[in-house]
Design a protein around this motif. Sequence first.
Motif, PDB file in Angstrom:
ATOM      1  N   TYR A  27       0.693  -1.240  -0.011  1.00 28.82           N
ATOM      2  CA  TYR A  27      -0.022   0.051  -0.004  1.00 28.82           C
ATOM      3  C   TYR A  27       0.941   1.248  -0.016  1.00 28.82           C
ATOM      4  N   ALA A  28       1.976   1.360   1.004  1.00 28.32           N
ATOM      5  CA  ALA A  28       2.617   2.474   0.942  1.00 28.32           C
ATOM      6  C   ALA A  28       3.615   2.753  -0.372  1.00 28.32           C
ATOM      7  N   PHE A  29       3.764   1.532  -0.789  1.00 29.39           N
ATOM      8  CA  PHE A  29       4.681   1.529  -2.061  1.00 29.39           C
ATOM      9  C   PHE A  29       3.893   2.316  -3.094  1.00 29.39           C
ATOM     10  N   LYS A  30       2.694   1.673  -3.530  1.00 26.39           N
ATOM     11  CA  LYS A  30       1.806   2.170  -4.559  1.00 26.39           C
ATOM     12  C   LYS A  30       1.431   3.559  -4.332  1.00 26.39           C
ATOM     13  N   LYS A  31       1.269   4.101  -3.086  1.00 30.95           N
ATOM     14  CA  LYS A  31       0.818   5.386  -2.664  1.00 30.95           C
ATOM     15  C   LYS A  31       2.167   6.403  -3.160  1.00 30.95           C
ATOM     16  N   TYR A  32       3.549   5.959  -2.900  1.00 30.95           N
ATOM     17  CA  TYR A  32       4.447   6.758  -3.206  1.00 30.95           C
ATOM     18  C   TYR A  32       4.953   6.594  -4.679  1.00 30.95           C
ATOM     19  N   PHE A  33       4.925   5.503  -5.071  1.00 30.74           N
ATOM     20  CA  PHE A  33       5.486   5.514  -6.726  1.00 30.74           C
ATOM     21  C   PHE A  33       4.554   5.504  -7.869  1.00 30.74           C
ATOM     22  N   GLY A  34       3.182   5.238  -7.224  1.00 37.56           N
ATOM     23  CA  GLY A  34       1.891   5.123  -8.152  1.00 37.56           C
ATOM     24  C   GLY A  34       1.758   3.649  -8.868  1.00 37.56           C
ATOM     25  N   LEU A  35       2.683   2.878  -8.401  1.00 40.05           N
ATOM     26  CA  LEU A  35       2.683   1.404  -8.912  1.00 40.05           C
ATOM     27  C   LEU A  35       2.816   0.502  -7.856  1.00 40.05           C
ATOM     28  N   ALA A  36       2.189  -0.598  -7.956  1.00 41.60           N
ATOM     29  CA  ALA A  36       2.298  -1.761  -7.099  1.00 41.60           C
ATOM     30  C   ALA A  36       3.817  -2.256  -7.107  1.00 41.60           C
ATOM     31  N   PRO A  37       4.391  -2.856  -6.095  1.00 42.39           N
ATOM     32  CA  PRO A  37       5.912  -3.204  -6.357  1.00 42.39           C
ATOM     33  C   PRO A  37       6.064  -4.282  -7.327  1.00 42.39           C
ATOM     34  N   THR A  38       5.104  -5.180  -7.535  1.00 37.78           N
ATOM     35  CA  THR A  38       4.993  -6.185  -8.427  1.00 37.78           C
ATOM     36  C   THR A  38       5.340  -5.732  -9.886  1.00 37.78           C
ATOM     37  N   ALA A  39       4.689  -4.346 -10.144  1.00 41.74           N
ATOM     38  CA  ALA A  39       4.794  -3.873 -11.544  1.00 41.74           C
ATOM     39  C   ALA A  39       5.892  -3.205 -11.966  1.00 41.74           C
ATOM     40  N   ILE A  40       6.720  -2.841 -11.138  1.00 40.88           N
ATOM     41  CA  ILE A  40       8.227  -2.174 -11.509  1.00 40.88           C
ATOM     42  C   ILE A  40       9.282  -3.159 -11.935  1.00 40.88           C
ATOM     43  N   SER A  41       8.918  -4.821 -11.435  1.00 39.57           N
ATOM     44  CA  SER A  41       9.943  -5.439 -11.710  1.00 39.57           C
ATOM     45  C   SER A  41       9.646  -5.879 -13.266  1.00 39.57           C
ATOM     46  N   LYS A  42       8.829  -5.608 -14.083  1.00 44.44           N
ATOM     47  CA  LYS A  42       8.267  -6.004 -15.265  1.00 44.44           C
ATOM     48  C   LYS A  42       9.304  -5.510 -16.415  1.00 44.44           C
ATOM     49  N   ALA A  43       9.711  -6.146 -17.222  1.00 43.86           N
ATOM     50  CA  ALA A  43      10.637  -5.544 -18.296  1.00 43.86           C
ATOM     51  C   ALA A  43       9.892  -4.282 -19.110  1.00 43.86           C
ATOM     52  N   GLY A  44      10.867  -3.125 -18.924  1.00 47.16           N
ATOM     53  CA  GLY A  44      10.341  -2.025 -19.715  1.00 47.16           C
ATOM     54  C   GLY A  44       9.456  -1.255 -18.799  1.00 47.16           C
ATOM     55  N   GLN A  45       9.015  -1.492 -17.798  1.00 47.17           N
ATOM     56  CA  GLN A  45       8.102  -0.626 -16.809  1.00 47.17           C
ATOM     57  C   GLN A  45       8.579   0.614 -16.489  1.00 47.17           C
ATOM     58  N   SER A  46       8.260   1.718 -16.644  1.00 44.23           N
ATOM     59  CA  SER A  46       8.846   3.079 -15.977  1.00 44.23           C
ATOM     60  C   SER A  46       8.118   3.183 -14.589  1.00 44.23           C
ATOM     61  N   THR A  47       8.784   4.077 -13.841  1.00 42.77           N
ATOM     62  CA  THR A  47       8.348   4.407 -12.558  1.00 42.77           C
ATOM     63  C   THR A  47       8.115   5.772 -12.420  1.00 42.77           C
ATOM     64  N   PRO A  48       6.587   6.167 -12.166  1.00 42.24           N
ATOM     65  CA  PRO A  48       6.313   7.707 -12.248  1.00 42.24           C
ATOM     66  C   PRO A  48       7.174   8.124 -10.915  1.00 42.24           C
ATOM     67  N   LYS A  49       7.074   9.559 -10.908  1.00 44.43           N
ATOM     68  CA  LYS A  49       7.749  10.347 -10.175  1.00 44.43           C
ATOM     69  C   LYS A  49       7.203  10.128  -8.576  1.00 44.43           C
ATOM     70  N   ALA A  50       7.820   9.869  -7.777  1.00 43.05           N
ATOM     71  CA  ALA A  50       7.322   9.566  -6.269  1.00 43.05           C
ATOM     72  C   ALA A  50       6.769  10.791  -5.659  1.00 43.05           C
ATOM     73  N   THR A  51       5.855  10.512  -4.948  1.00 41.90           N
ATOM     74  CA  THR A  51       5.135  11.404  -4.092  1.00 41.90           C
ATOM     75  C   THR A  51       4.355  10.801  -2.885  1.00 41.90           C
ATOM     76  N   LEU A  52       4.901  11.446  -1.806  1.00 40.23           N
ATOM     77  CA  LEU A  52       4.350  11.164  -0.338  1.00 40.23           C
ATOM     78  C   LEU A  52       3.763  12.270   0.389  1.00 40.23           C
ATOM     79  N   LYS A  53       2.473  12.598   0.401  1.00 42.38           N
ATOM     80  CA  LYS A  53       1.648  13.451   1.031  1.00 42.38           C
ATOM     81  C   LYS A  53       1.589  13.286   2.809  1.00 42.38           C
TER      82      LYS A  53
END
Length: 272
Positions: free
Chosen positions: A246-272
Amino acid sequence: MRNIVSQPDQECSVISGEEFIREHTFFAIKRGTTKCFDGITTYIFNQGDCGLVRKNRLSKYCKGKGGPAVETTFITFDEQFLKKFQARYQPALFDLTSKDTFLHIPPSALLSNFVHSFAPYYKADRNIISSFADVKREELLLILLKFQPELSGLFFDFGMPEKLNLEAFMNQNFVFNVHMDHFARLTGRSLSAFKRDFKAIFNETPSRWLLKKRLQEAHFLIEKKRRKPADIYLELGFETLSHFSYAFKKYFGLAPTAISKAGQSTPKATLK
């Protein structure tokens, strides 16, 4: 606090419910292998080994995957007991040069016999019979000081931790999931001084900084080291995988499992 405990554990062997070590603690590995990490060094103790862990330190414990269940006996030496021991026996005081969190205790016949003598004193709940607790602790401490008199520099130092470099300490120990007052004590500060100094150094509250730091490290481990979220969330100080996700998705905008996929970019992190 339990003074003597013998506990089997299928995954990790921990002295208490926290990774903050409150008291000097002796341990004997009766079965299996235990790996201990203090933020800098990994120490390995195998079946038959004995060791000491210092109070006022942070540590993690786990066994190697696929190994046998770990069974470890622990004996804690609280300050009140140590002061009574010192007054009674008046041991010579020596300097302990080692700064290690974990100390290997060399084998000896006396120590081996002592470790094997534990069983008859246990109750069904695996705690030693209270009337024997101090007797057995005194016996163990006399054995340790006989063969390593320099341990007096560890056992009978009742001072507070010295004031440490806060920035270096936190960057080294952010993965430990302990109360903020423990971080304060370990850096030689009151809680209020710790929060004040932390804000001045990091321009952030300790809780928010810790969350960001752990999430950033998680991102690196998943993307660059190809680690699985389920394998790292405990290492990084998260109590549950669901909270981490939950915290990872809120911060990065993606679930942690998603960023491990080939070619997946990571949006700019935000933590309010």
